[in-house]
Design an enzyme around this catalytic site. Structure first.
Site, PDB file in Angstrom:
ATOM      1  N   SER A 151       1.025  -1.222  -0.056  1.00 13.90           N
ATOM      2  CA  SER A 151       0.114   0.048  -0.203  1.00 13.90           C
ATOM      3  C   SER A 151       0.910   1.296   0.012  1.00 13.90           C
ATOM      4  O   SER A 151       2.004   1.218   0.534  1.00 13.90           O
ATOM      5  CB  SER A 151      -0.901  -0.108   1.222  1.00 13.90           C
ATOM      6  N   TYR A 164      -2.244  -0.890  10.163  1.00 13.32           N
ATOM      7  CA  TYR A 164      -2.197  -1.314   8.732  1.00 13.32           C
ATOM      8  C   TYR A 164      -0.921  -0.905   8.000  1.00 13.32           C
ATOM      9  O   TYR A 164      -0.214  -1.829   7.180  1.00 13.32           O
ATOM     10  CB  TYR A 164      -3.493  -0.777   8.154  1.00 13.32           C
TER      11      TYR A 164
HETATM   12  N1  LIG Z   1      -8.324  -0.951  -2.477  1.00  7.46           N
HETATM   13  C1  LIG Z   1      -7.385   0.090  -2.190  1.00  7.46           C
HETATM   14  O1  LIG Z   1      -7.646   1.076  -2.178  1.00  7.46           O
HETATM   15  C2  LIG Z   1      -5.993  -0.576  -1.646  1.00  7.46           C
HETATM   16  C3  LIG Z   1      -4.872   0.453  -1.557  1.00  7.46           C
HETATM   17  C4  LIG Z   1      -3.825  -0.012  -1.023  1.00  7.46           C
HETATM   18  C5  LIG Z   1      -3.732  -1.345  -0.674  1.00  7.46           C
HETATM   19  N2  LIG Z   1      -4.583  -2.189  -0.897  1.00  7.46           N
HETATM   20  C6  LIG Z   1      -4.306  -3.580  -0.741  1.00  7.46           C
HETATM   21  O2  LIG Z   1      -4.436  -4.494  -1.912  1.00  7.46           O
HETATM   22  C7  LIG Z   1      -4.727  -5.585  -1.518  1.00  7.46           C
HETATM   23  C8  LIG Z   1      -5.972  -6.240  -1.663  1.00  7.46           C
HETATM   24  O3  LIG Z   1      -7.110  -5.121  -1.354  1.00  7.46           O
HETATM   25  P1  LIG Z   1      -8.657  -5.054  -1.844  1.00  7.46           P
HETATM   26  O4  LIG Z   1      -8.770  -3.660  -2.105  1.00  7.46           O
HETATM   27  O5  LIG Z   1      -8.761  -6.010  -3.162  1.00  7.46           O
HETATM   28  O6  LIG Z   1      -9.663  -5.813  -0.594  1.00  7.46           O
HETATM   29  P2  LIG Z   1     -10.884  -6.651  -0.757  1.00  7.46           P
HETATM   30  O7  LIG Z   1     -11.585  -6.484  -1.867  1.00  7.46           O
HETATM   31  O8  LIG Z   1     -11.206  -6.366   0.272  1.00  7.46           O
HETATM   32  O9  LIG Z   1     -10.266  -8.303  -0.861  1.00  7.46           O
HETATM   33  C9  LIG Z   1      -9.591  -8.566   0.427  1.00  7.46           C
HETATM   34  C10 LIG Z   1      -9.401 -10.135   0.384  1.00  7.46           C
HETATM   35  O10 LIG Z   1      -8.873 -10.875   1.479  1.00  7.46           O
HETATM   36  C11 LIG Z   1      -9.544 -11.859   1.753  1.00  7.46           C
HETATM   37  N3  LIG Z   1      -9.091 -12.002   3.327  1.00  7.46           N
HETATM   38  C12 LIG Z   1      -9.376 -11.006   4.271  1.00  7.46           C
HETATM   39  N4  LIG Z   1      -9.265 -11.636   5.375  1.00  7.46           N
HETATM   40  C13 LIG Z   1      -8.725 -12.765   5.412  1.00  7.46           C
HETATM   41  C14 LIG Z   1      -8.508 -13.912   6.235  1.00  7.46           C
HETATM   42  N5  LIG Z   1      -8.436 -13.637   7.510  1.00  7.46           N
HETATM   43  N6  LIG Z   1      -8.246 -15.182   5.438  1.00  7.46           N
HETATM   44  C15 LIG Z   1      -8.395 -15.209   4.349  1.00  7.46           C
HETATM   45  N7  LIG Z   1      -8.452 -14.381   3.410  1.00  7.46           N
HETATM   46  C16 LIG Z   1      -8.953 -13.107   3.884  1.00  7.46           C
HETATM   47  C17 LIG Z   1     -11.004 -11.506   1.590  1.00  7.46           C
HETATM   48  O11 LIG Z   1     -11.965 -12.503   1.389  1.00  7.46           O
HETATM   49  P3  LIG Z   1     -12.831 -13.133   2.571  1.00  7.46           P
HETATM   50  O12 LIG Z   1     -13.346 -11.960   3.416  1.00  7.46           O
HETATM   51  O13 LIG Z   1     -13.942 -14.187   2.118  1.00  7.46           O
HETATM   52  O14 LIG Z   1     -11.982 -13.813   3.410  1.00  7.46           O
HETATM   53  C18 LIG Z   1     -10.805 -11.056   0.079  1.00  7.46           C
HETATM   54  O15 LIG Z   1     -10.921 -12.042  -0.748  1.00  7.46           O
HETATM   55  C19 LIG Z   1      -4.931  -5.652   0.102  1.00  7.46           C
HETATM   56  O16 LIG Z   1      -3.539  -6.309   0.607  1.00  7.46           O
HETATM   57  C20 LIG Z   1      -4.806  -4.325   0.612  1.00  7.46           C
HETATM   58  O17 LIG Z   1      -4.141  -3.811   1.512  1.00  7.46           O
HETATM   59  C21 LIG Z   1      -5.624  -1.943  -1.426  1.00  7.46           C
END
Ligand SMILES: NC(=O)c1ccc[n+]([C@@H]2O[C@H](COP(=O)([O-])OP(=O)(O)OC[C@H]3O[C@@H](n4cnc5c(N)ncnc54)[C@H](OP(=O)(O)O)[C@@H]3O)[C@@H](O)[C@H]2O)c1
Length: 259
Positions: A151, A164
């Site tokens: 991130s 985080y």
């Molecule tokens: N979106 C943004 O703006 C942004 C910005 C910076 C960085 N990121 C990073 O990008 C990555 C993906 O983010 P995203 O926005 O795509 O998030 P997202 O749509 O919320 O997806 C998160 C995923 O992680 C899984 N997950 C969460 N807790 C878990 C656990 N305890 N065990 C197994 N699986 C788990 C969720 O599935 P379940 O809930 O079904 O387990 C889901 O598949 C993350 O590492 C995030 O920090 C995102």
């Protein structure tokens, strides 16, 4: 001229096996889809079965090789169990993508040990344990790709980054340590660094049009990220043509980090 053979030589993932945590939603789902469409057999790990099934159904209906494991990366035992179940689907992975995360953001004064522990377990320990489980095997086989999703908060504080941001900063350090250990054996380790991407992770912020517009303005491209923006970078980092790129943090953020 037919460009296809050259493009395949650079980017095809035919015959590779990939494990993508958090591959049932958002950025992880887009990456899982990209790797599968580029030829890899992809195993997606997350908790909710309905999301997993929807992801895998979409890919298999297109003729891709894809499977899923429902597992909770919120404990060390859960990570170990998920790793073994995932390796049983198509065999030991050549590509490991860590995209699963938790994003808990109490004010610093109220940040308790429970939030700290949960955040570190899912965001940092799971990638570490999965690396320990699969990295040495990749090195022994002479090819591997580890891709962490971090991130912008690894680099700057942003809206109560708290635990985080710490977990993401440490994850980038982990990538460099893994790169140092395994790059001599054909295993590269890098991180993809998103800015602000409209996914379920930040549903609350995404539902405020003024904040969304202000964030878009901070990029150079003029819009916020989409999960699909990560597809090309992930395929490149997962393939043979990125063999000389390791230990790097690659910002996929429309210029957000340098504006
Ligand atoms: N979106 C943004 O703006 C942004 C910005 C910076 C960085 N990121 C990073 O990008 C990555 C993906 O983010 P995203 O926005 O795509 O998030 P997202 O749509 O919320 O997806 C998160 C995923 O992680 C899984 N997950 C969460 N807790 C878990 C656990 N305890 N065990 C197994 N699986 C788990 C969720 O599935 P379940 O809930 O079904 O387990 C889901 O598949 C993350 O590492 C995030 O920090 C995102």
């Amino acid at each position: 001229m037919n460009a296809q053979p050259y493009l395949s030589q650079l980017f095809s993932l035919d015959g590779r096996v990939a494990l993508v945590t958090g591959g049932s939603s958002g950025i992880g789902r887009a990456i899982a889809g990209a790797l599968a469409r580029a030829g890899a057999g992809v195993v997606v790990v997350a908790r909710r079965e309905d999301q997993l099934i929807a992801t895998i159904d979409e890919l298999t209906s297109e003729g891709c090789r894809a499977g899923w494991v429902s597992g909770d990366l919120g404990s060390r035992d859960g990570v170990r169990a998920a790793a073994e179940a995932a390796a049983a689907v198509f065999g030991e992975p050549d590509i490991l993508v860590n995209s699963a995360d938790v994003n808990l953001r109490p004010p610093m004064d109220e940040l308790g040990e429970d939030v700290w522990d949960t955040t570190m377990t899912v965001n940092l320990e799971a990638p570490f344990l999965l690396g320990q489980r699969f990295g040495p095997g990749m090195a022994e086989r002479g090819f591997g790709r580890i891709i962490h999703v971090t991130s912008q908060q690894a680099h700057r504080a942003f809206v109560r980054s708290g635990a985080y941001g710490v977990s993401k900063g440490a994850l980038e350090s982990l990538a460099r340590s893994q790169a140092e250990a395994w790059s001599p054996y054909g295993v590269t380790c890098n991180t993809l660094v998103p800015g602000f991407v409209m996914t379920p992770l930040n549903a609350r912020l995404s539902s405020d049009p003024e904040k969304v517009a202000a964030l878009a303005e901070r990029t150079m491209v003029g819009r916020n990220g989409l999960a699909e923006d990560f597809a090309g970078a992930a395929v490149w980092l997962a393939g043979r043509s990125s063999a000389y790129v390791t230990g790097q943090s690659i910002h996929v953020d429309g210029g957000f980090s340098v504006h």
